[in-house]
Design a protein around this motif. Structure first.
Motif, PDB file in Angstrom:
ATOM      1  N   SER A  25      81.246 158.227   9.321  1.00  0.00           N
ATOM      2  CA  SER A  25      81.111 156.629  10.111  1.00  0.00           C
ATOM      3  C   SER A  25      80.934 156.547  11.608  1.00  0.00           C
ATOM      4  O   SER A  25      80.791 157.613  12.659  1.00  0.00           O
ATOM      5  CB  SER A  25      82.025 155.683   9.455  1.00  0.00           C
ATOM      6  OG  SER A  25      83.296 156.365  10.160  1.00  0.00           O
ATOM      7  N   PRO A  26      80.125 156.009  12.812  1.00  0.00           N
ATOM      8  CA  PRO A  26      80.272 156.482  13.594  1.00  0.00           C
ATOM      9  C   PRO A  26      82.156 156.458  14.295  1.00  0.00           C
ATOM     10  O   PRO A  26      82.739 155.158  13.711  1.00  0.00           O
ATOM     11  CB  PRO A  26      79.898 155.001  14.167  1.00  0.00           C
ATOM     12  CG  PRO A  26      79.132 154.200  12.759  1.00  0.00           C
ATOM     13  CD  PRO A  26      79.660 154.092  11.833  1.00  0.00           C
TER      14      PRO A  26
ATOM     15  N   ARG B 121      79.971 156.725  21.929  1.00  0.00           N
ATOM     16  CA  ARG B 121      80.415 156.718  20.545  1.00  0.00           C
ATOM     17  C   ARG B 121      78.405 157.288  19.750  1.00  0.00           C
ATOM     18  O   ARG B 121      77.541 156.793  21.215  1.00  0.00           O
ATOM     19  CB  ARG B 121      79.684 154.418  20.244  1.00  0.00           C
ATOM     20  CG  ARG B 121      79.986 154.320  18.523  1.00  0.00           C
ATOM     21  CD  ARG B 121      79.950 153.420  18.203  1.00  0.00           C
ATOM     22  NE  ARG B 121      81.456 152.876  18.273  1.00  0.00           N
ATOM     23  CZ  ARG B 121      82.147 151.131  18.244  1.00  0.00           C
ATOM     24  NH1 ARG B 121      81.010 150.235  18.258  1.00  0.00           N
ATOM     25  NH2 ARG B 121      83.548 151.303  18.494  1.00  0.00           N
ATOM     26  N   VAL B 122      79.336 157.979  18.735  1.00  0.00           N
ATOM     27  CA  VAL B 122      77.990 158.634  18.009  1.00  0.00           C
ATOM     28  C   VAL B 122      78.322 158.475  16.516  1.00  0.00           C
ATOM     29  O   VAL B 122      78.934 157.690  15.704  1.00  0.00           O
ATOM     30  CB  VAL B 122      78.369 159.806  18.088  1.00  0.00           C
ATOM     31  CG1 VAL B 122      79.792 160.469  17.624  1.00  0.00           C
ATOM     32  CG2 VAL B 122      77.175 160.405  17.615  1.00  0.00           C
ATOM     33  N   GLY B 123      76.897 157.729  16.001  1.00  0.00           N
ATOM     34  CA  GLY B 123      76.774 157.400  14.587  1.00  0.00           C
ATOM     35  C   GLY B 123      75.632 157.814  14.451  1.00  0.00           C
ATOM     36  O   GLY B 123      74.214 158.196  15.066  1.00  0.00           O
ATOM     37  N   ASP B 124      75.596 158.384  12.654  1.00  0.00           N
ATOM     38  CA  ASP B 124      74.179 158.643  11.910  1.00  0.00           C
ATOM     39  C   ASP B 124      74.066 157.834  10.719  1.00  0.00           C
ATOM     40  O   ASP B 124      75.483 156.760  10.168  1.00  0.00           O
ATOM     41  CB  ASP B 124      75.249 160.129  11.229  1.00  0.00           C
ATOM     42  CG  ASP B 124      74.153 160.940  10.161  1.00  0.00           C
ATOM     43  OD1 ASP B 124      72.579 160.229  10.537  1.00  0.00           O
ATOM     44  OD2 ASP B 124      73.863 161.300   9.738  1.00  0.00           O
TER      45      ASP B 124
ATOM     46  N   GLY C 175      62.984 150.445   8.783  1.00  0.00           N
ATOM     47  CA  GLY C 175      63.672 150.018   8.208  1.00  0.00           C
ATOM     48  C   GLY C 175      64.997 150.245   8.058  1.00  0.00           C
ATOM     49  O   GLY C 175      66.293 150.322   7.217  1.00  0.00           O
ATOM     50  N   LEU C 176      65.257 151.473   9.840  1.00  0.00           N
ATOM     51  CA  LEU C 176      66.333 152.721   9.616  1.00  0.00           C
ATOM     52  C   LEU C 176      67.548 151.572   9.905  1.00  0.00           C
ATOM     53  O   LEU C 176      68.390 151.882  10.346  1.00  0.00           O
ATOM     54  CB  LEU C 176      66.084 153.572   9.572  1.00  0.00           C
ATOM     55  CG  LEU C 176      64.783 154.549   9.453  1.00  0.00           C
ATOM     56  CD1 LEU C 176      64.973 155.817  10.258  1.00  0.00           C
ATOM     57  CD2 LEU C 176      65.942 155.380   7.979  1.00  0.00           C
TER      58      LEU C 176
ATOM     59  N   GLU D  42      66.596 162.263  15.030  1.00  0.00           N
ATOM     60  CA  GLU D  42      65.895 160.860  15.485  1.00  0.00           C
ATOM     61  C   GLU D  42      67.331 159.719  14.955  1.00  0.00           C
ATOM     62  O   GLU D  42      66.612 158.810  15.314  1.00  0.00           O
ATOM     63  CB  GLU D  42      64.296 160.659  14.656  1.00  0.00           C
ATOM     64  CG  GLU D  42      63.416 161.920  15.601  1.00  0.00           C
ATOM     65  CD  GLU D  42      63.206 161.015  16.638  1.00  0.00           C
ATOM     66  OE1 GLU D  42      63.701 160.047  17.213  1.00  0.00           O
ATOM     67  OE2 GLU D  42      62.437 161.939  17.902  1.00  0.00           O
ATOM     68  N   THR D  43      68.284 160.428  13.786  1.00  0.00           N
ATOM     69  CA  THR D  43      68.631 159.179  13.190  1.00  0.00           C
ATOM     70  C   THR D  43      69.765 159.454  13.298  1.00  0.00           C
ATOM     71  O   THR D  43      71.360 158.324  12.938  1.00  0.00           O
ATOM     72  CB  THR D  43      68.356 158.709  11.404  1.00  0.00           C
ATOM     73  OG1 THR D  43      68.697 161.038  10.517  1.00  0.00           O
ATOM     74  CG2 THR D  43      66.942 158.677  10.913  1.00  0.00           C
ATOM     75  N   LEU D  44      70.317 160.100  14.490  1.00  0.00           N
ATOM     76  CA  LEU D  44      71.184 160.382  15.489  1.00  0.00           C
ATOM     77  C   LEU D  44      71.710 159.470  16.347  1.00  0.00           C
ATOM     78  O   LEU D  44      70.942 159.711  17.314  1.00  0.00           O
ATOM     79  CB  LEU D  44      71.538 161.854  15.269  1.00  0.00           C
ATOM     80  CG  LEU D  44      72.194 162.724  13.938  1.00  0.00           C
ATOM     81  CD1 LEU D  44      72.146 164.193  14.500  1.00  0.00           C
ATOM     82  CD2 LEU D  44      73.730 161.685  13.191  1.00  0.00           C
TER      83      LEU D  44
END
Length: 432
Positions: A256-257, A204-207, A6-7, A182-184
């Motif tokens: 934010s991304p 682009r990078v996001g968390d 669900g991530l 793993e969530t980055l």
């Protein structure tokens, strides 16, 4: 895997699959080897290591670096070997004391070292009870044999040491910094598009988590094969790339991304790269994101890389942030989506030559614009929009220089520079 937890929304995964399915415009005949994979692992094989004993000098780190199946095998083997070893010791004590000889249960006999030990199986069960501290009550050490008491103490101490090591390894393996990475997520492709009139390399990078990455910093490096002036071939030459940041640092606030950009100028390793030569370039751009996990305080690092096949020329990322009901909303289904933009296929060097920028000059050109200047007596004035001269620009905090003549004559006041212009103002002396 992330979708099952669900991530990530299903649309994001579908977008990523669609990006994977899109064929690149120019693909090489042979697949290039890369140093860092898209997942962040290092694609380097270490062979012919003769000093294998160095790994045993740091057993704890070696065990943490092992795979889970190997770690579980070592944990099980350590417990079984310790139980079996002390079972042999207890059996030898009972054999030496004569406790294994058959006796009539109705007749009283000598007191044994350990009660209810009649075979190796019963000695093995007693060893498990001692080390795991189960204590069923059927077997126990008596005062008959002092050596048995010493063995009992040694086995308890050794059992505690084994338990501590195993628990520490399990904790370190489950709390490793790469789990947070793993969530980055990074965009699968990087782009080169014009930004503020200059070609810019962007990704682009996001968390995905709500917990923040404290003191997050990002670093870019180019790995390429170079040849020195003496003819020496350097297969791995690492060059740092400056990240575009108004604070002149690599720190980012990853709430934010973000689109991380690098302006391709004269000092950039991508200065001579054009749309045609991009596919033939032997380079790899490595992205390293470091920070401290807010919940655990552990330093983490996330890595990825971009090869020339994964760099899109003349495209930019679409916006994924909208404002809804007083809060910002992120649409991760468009995380890696790009749109084409108008951009020449020439390299930045060729563009500079076309614009008439001289390579020998200290600056790339003379920018035009209006500079805000401050008069010596506190007034503000707009400059005249002239081209900046070749002299070095003075800071806005430069001291005021005044030249005063005798009473009744004119005086010249040089103004402090805030923008790019310096204006001189001539005033009349108002005194009598």
């Amino acid at each position: 895997m992330l979708a099952r937890k669900g991530l990530l929304p299903d649309g994001f995964l579908l977008t990523r699959l669609a990006e994977d399915a899109q064929p690149s415009r120019i693909r090489p005949k042979s697949q290039r080897a890369r140093f860092v994979t898209k997942s962040g692992s290092c694609n380097v094989a270490h062979k012919n290591i003769r000093e294998q004993g160095r790994f045993l000098q740091d057993v704890f780190t070696t065990m943490v670096d092992l795979k889970w199946q190997h770690s579980l095998l070592i944990f099980t083997s350590a417990f079984l070997c310790s139980w079996m070893l002390f079972a042999m010791v207890w059996w030898l004590l009972a054999f030496a004391h004569g406790d294994l000889e058959p006796r009539d249960p109705n007749e009283p006999g000598p007191v044994p070292c350990v009660t209810s030990i009649h075979s190796f199986t019963s000695a093995f069960l007693f060893s498990i009870e001692v080390q795991v501290t189960i204590g069923f009550g059927g077997r126990m050490v008596t005062e008959e044999c002092p050596l048995a008491i010493i063995v009992l103490i040694i086995q308890n101490i050794l059992g505690l040491i084994i338990n501590a090591i195993m628990l520490g390894c399990v904790f370190m393996k489950t709390a490793q910094a790469n789990r947070r990475a793993e969530t980055l997520i990074f965009s699968r492709n990087a782009v080169i598009a014009p930004r503020n009139g200059r070609p810019t390399f962007m990704f682009r990078v996001g968390d995905l988590r709500k917990s923040m990455i404290i003191s997050a910093t990002i670093q870019l490096q180019v790995i390429r094969r170079t040849v020195t002036a003496e003819g020496e071939v350097i297969p791995v030459c690492q060059l740092d790339i400056q990240v575009e940041n108004p604070l002149r640092s690599n720190g980012i606030f990853l709430v934010s991304p973000l689109i991380i950009s690098h302006t391709i100028d004269r000092g950039s390793p991508l200065y001579e790269v054009s749309a045609q030569s991009l596919s033939t370039e032997d380079l790899e751009i490595i992205v390293i994101l470091e920070g401290v996990v807010e919940t655990t305080g552990i330093t983490m690092q996330a890595r990825t890389s971009y090869t020339p096949e994964e760099i899109l020329w003349g495209r930019r990322f679409v916006s994924i942030m909208t404002e809804e009901d007083g809060r910002y909303s992120i649409d991760y289904s468009k995380f890696g989506n790009t749109v084409p933009v108008r951009m020449p296929a020439l390299s930045t060097k060729e563009l500079d030559q076309t614009r008439g920028v001289q390579d020998s000059g200290p600056h790339e050109g003379k920018p035009q614009g209006w500079g805000l200047v401050r008069a010596g007596r506190g007034g503000y004035r707009r400059g005249g929009g002239r081209a900046c001269d070749d002299t070095a620009a003075k800071p806005w905090y430069a001291p005021v220089e005044k030249e005063e003549d005798k009473k009744g004559q004119k005086k010249t006041v040089k103004l402090e520079e805030i923008g790019r212009e310096i204006v001189e103002e001539t005033v009349e002396d108002m005194s009598d």
